[in-house]
Structure formats: C-alpha cells, structure tokens
Design a protein around this motif. Structure first.
Motif, PDB file in Angstrom:
ATOM      1  N   ILE A 136     -68.241   0.495 -44.340  1.00 57.38           N
ATOM      2  CA  ILE A 136     -67.079   0.118 -43.566  1.00 57.38           C
ATOM      3  C   ILE A 136     -66.841  -0.606 -42.715  1.00 57.38           C
ATOM      4  O   ILE A 136     -66.594  -0.581 -42.029  1.00 57.38           O
ATOM      5  CB  ILE A 136     -66.057  -0.161 -45.005  1.00 57.38           C
ATOM      6  CG1 ILE A 136     -66.012  -0.283 -46.083  1.00 57.38           C
ATOM      7  CG2 ILE A 136     -64.534  -0.338 -44.762  1.00 57.38           C
ATOM      8  CD1 ILE A 136     -65.671   0.042 -47.458  1.00 57.38           C
ATOM      9  N   GLY A 137     -67.124   1.144 -42.153  1.00 58.08           N
ATOM     10  CA  GLY A 137     -66.358   1.480 -41.197  1.00 58.08           C
ATOM     11  C   GLY A 137     -67.405   0.858 -39.457  1.00 58.08           C
ATOM     12  O   GLY A 137     -66.514   0.910 -39.069  1.00 58.08           O
ATOM     13  N   MET A 138     -68.508   1.186 -39.622  1.00 56.64           N
ATOM     14  CA  MET A 138     -69.658   0.071 -39.159  1.00 56.64           C
ATOM     15  C   MET A 138     -68.572  -1.367 -38.670  1.00 56.64           C
ATOM     16  O   MET A 138     -68.247  -1.734 -37.817  1.00 56.64           O
ATOM     17  CB  MET A 138     -70.860   0.028 -39.242  1.00 56.64           C
ATOM     18  CG  MET A 138     -71.273   1.150 -38.992  1.00 56.64           C
ATOM     19  SD  MET A 138     -72.812   1.445 -39.716  1.00 56.64           S
ATOM     20  CE  MET A 138     -74.204  -0.077 -38.745  1.00 56.64           C
ATOM     21  N   GLY A 139     -68.586  -2.286 -39.812  1.00 62.71           N
ATOM     22  CA  GLY A 139     -68.224  -3.347 -39.547  1.00 62.71           C
ATOM     23  C   GLY A 139     -66.670  -3.413 -38.722  1.00 62.71           C
ATOM     24  O   GLY A 139     -66.077  -4.654 -37.902  1.00 62.71           O
ATOM     25  N   VAL A 140     -65.179  -2.719 -39.468  1.00 61.67           N
ATOM     26  CA  VAL A 140     -64.308  -2.312 -38.963  1.00 61.67           C
ATOM     27  C   VAL A 140     -64.298  -1.850 -37.320  1.00 61.67           C
ATOM     28  O   VAL A 140     -63.717  -2.583 -36.664  1.00 61.67           O
ATOM     29  CB  VAL A 140     -63.483  -1.030 -39.054  1.00 61.67           C
ATOM     30  CG1 VAL A 140     -62.351  -0.661 -38.979  1.00 61.67           C
ATOM     31  CG2 VAL A 140     -63.114  -1.500 -40.655  1.00 61.67           C
ATOM     32  N   SER A 141     -65.394  -1.028 -36.906  1.00 61.48           N
ATOM     33  CA  SER A 141     -65.145  -0.621 -35.241  1.00 61.48           C
ATOM     34  C   SER A 141     -65.591  -2.451 -34.663  1.00 61.48           C
ATOM     35  O   SER A 141     -65.295  -2.020 -33.351  1.00 61.48           O
ATOM     36  CB  SER A 141     -66.325   0.107 -35.366  1.00 61.48           C
ATOM     37  OG  SER A 141     -66.812   0.182 -34.049  1.00 61.48           O
ATOM     38  N   GLU A 142     -66.795  -2.664 -34.982  1.00 59.54           N
ATOM     39  CA  GLU A 142     -67.000  -4.122 -34.502  1.00 59.54           C
ATOM     40  C   GLU A 142     -65.799  -4.751 -34.603  1.00 59.54           C
ATOM     41  O   GLU A 142     -65.854  -5.224 -33.485  1.00 59.54           O
ATOM     42  CB  GLU A 142     -67.910  -4.687 -35.224  1.00 59.54           C
ATOM     43  CG  GLU A 142     -69.232  -5.078 -34.301  1.00 59.54           C
ATOM     44  CD  GLU A 142     -70.423  -6.064 -35.421  1.00 59.54           C
ATOM     45  OE1 GLU A 142     -71.195  -7.366 -34.495  1.00 59.54           O
ATOM     46  OE2 GLU A 142     -70.881  -5.486 -36.143  1.00 59.54           O
TER      47      GLU A 142
END
Length: 230
Positions: A136-142
């Motif tokens: 989830i964190g990767m998607g939010v950051s991107e």
C-alpha cells in the motif's frame, strides 16, 4: 563465481531463505531484540551481494518469487482476528479510536519533523506512508509524487524498529492490556511489528492484524490530506 550466481534462477531465493534462517538462529541463541531475523537477513544479503559482486537485478530475478507469497501471507493474518471476534466486538469503540489515533500520530509526526528538518514536498510525501504495509505504501508514495524506493526502505526500517522496541515501549509506559498492545504495534509497525505481536499472544496478534488493514486504508486517505500541508 559471479557468473554462476548471476545466472542461477534460484540464487535470490536461496540467499534470502538462508539469510533469514541465520537471523532466526542468532535470535534464538542470543535472545536479544537487536538480532531481529529480518534485520539480520537484510545485512547478510547485502554482504553476500557485495562480497561476490552480484548485481542486484540478478539477485532480484530469483528473490521476486518470494514476493508472490506476500499477499497470501497477509491474508492469513485474518485467521487470528477471526478467532478473537469476541474481543473485537467487546472493545470495538476503543479499537477504532486507537487505530485512528495511531494513524494521526504517524502522519502528524512526519509533518512536524519535515518542518523541523526543512524537507521539501517530495521528501515529505515519501515519508508519509512509513507505518503501513509495503504494497500500500508504494502506491501512496507514487500517487503523491514521492520517491518509492526510499518509501520502501523507510517502511522496512519502521517495521524492524517497531519489532525490536515493542516490548521495551510496553514496559516503559506500563501497557499491559493485550488489545492496546496489539493496536499500538499494528498501527505503528505494520506486518513486521505484527510478527512481534503474535509472539506476545493471540489477542495482541489479532488486534495488530486488524490494525494493518484499517491503518492502511486510513493512511491512504490521510496522506492525501496531509500532502497538501507542505
């Protein structure tokens, strides 16, 4: 030797598993929180790749197969939660309040420290999803324009630190309620912290598992709002 490792499909998997087993061995032998299996495995893999001068992409070609197990492993965390449904229904108000508090504390902490250290917007949004699972964190950051690779590193460091210091924090602040322990650990240190919560007990593990999912959803919304502050 370098060519052998680079051309081996199973090199990444073998190194990852052996490194983690080394971490488990050291943890059982010395019984110290600093010997976290994940932390030891990260250091060991880095040492092996550096020693044999193996390119990271060659390692990742094999190690990526382990990543496929991440989703089913996360889903399996629902099992201890199902077994503790009575605790969930009994403490639903406190649980919801605790998870929301954890998410707001994480986001506000990143905001305050970003102001203190004069971080720019890109660096700021990179750190916002530090307390949720990597997927989830990767998607939010991107989505917010952050640096995804740094986000992944920060999420791992957050989880490992949470795993290491969870016991000490609970003792220092005299937190003895299992539900409170689980919610605190899960909302602060995601899946890696949940591994520690499961060691503490079934209730702690179940509440921490619940926190992972709910904190992830709340952080997606909260990060979008907090991103506008800086």
């Amino acid at each position: 030797m370098k060519d052998f490792f680079s051309n081996s499909v199973f090199f990444g998997v073998a190194v990852s598993i052996l490194a983690y087993e080394l971490g488990i061995f050291l943890r059982k032998k010395f019984r110290l929180a600093i010997f976290n299996p994940l932390l030891i495995s990260i250091v060991a893999v880095m040492a092996i790749l550096g020693l044999f001068r193996v390119d990271y992409q060659a390692y990742q070609e094999g190690a990526k197969y382990l990543s496929y197990l991440l989703t089913p492993a996360t889903v399996c965390l629902a099992i201890p939660l199902y077994e503790q449904l009575a605790q969930l229904k009994k403490n639903i108000a406190a649980i919801v309040a605790g998870i929301i508090s954890g998410v707001l504390t994480s986001l506000t902490g990143v905001f305050v420290l970003s102001l203190a250290f004069h971080l720019n917007h890109e660096q700021y949004v990179t750190l916002l999803p530090k307390s949720i699972t990597t997927a989830i964190g990767m998607g939010v950051s991107e989505e917010l324009g952050g640096i995804v690779t740094i986000t992944v590193a920060v999420i791992i460091v957050t989880g490992v630190l949470g795993n290491i210091i969870a016991d000490a924090v609970c003792r220092i602040f005299r937190i003895v309620e299992p539900v409170a322990k689980g919610i605190g650990i899960g909302s602060a240190a995601h899946a890696i912290g949940t591994a520690k919560a499961l060691e503490m007990g079934e209730i702690e593990g179940a509440m921490s598992s619940l926190s992972i999912a709910v904190s992830g959803l709340l952080t997606v919304v909260g990060s979008s709002i907090y991103a506008m502050f800086l």
